[in-house]
Write a protein that holds these residues in place. Sequence first.
Motif: not given
Length: 217
Positions: A97, A125, A127, A135-136, A138-140, A142-143
Amino acid sequence: MANQEIFDKLRDAIVNQNVAGIAQLTQEALDAGIPALDIITKGLSVGMKIVGDKFEAAEIFLPQIMMSGKAMSNAMEVLTPELEKNKKEGEEAGLAITFVAEGDIHDIGHRLVTTMLGANGFQIVDMGVDVLNENVVEEAAKHKGEKVLLVGSALMTTSMLGQKDLMDRLREENLRDSVKCMFGGAPVSDKWISEIGADATAENAAEAAKVALEVMK
């Protein structure tokens, strides 16, 4: 033409913002049998380092940086298919990411590192720039459960400070143990990485890919 001469021409094309001519120079380098990674590390990246140093010394300004960045992008368009071709079949290093810290829009190094990680087997991914830490995180989240590497860059001391905040947030959300964290950018040092409890940094894009693979082992 000797390889060094070709590397010098590529370096100068970046420094002199030769947006129109750089794609042809890059293709000529490939046609001469020079590996794509060498074109990046020994030619284009050398030019970008000079541009970065000139910017820091206030010898050039944002418009010139952006034009050099555009030249770099044009060169990478030629090289990306070649890098993809050389990617080992079936190799997956993990998910990277990538992002530029909040308040920072300097994306040249970020784009280069993202390309190099992709060429070395990472799923990407991207960004983009000026990305909020929340947001970072949140993305982390998800995975969670996957092999994840966070790769953040900051060119300014002010945006670099956000890296500490990001590490704190990852701990608060119980995500720190499930991700590896790598940061780069002019003000980032080994001492800073150690201080904020991140995993790694690297001097340049080619080294970043090597370090990233080591970190994910």
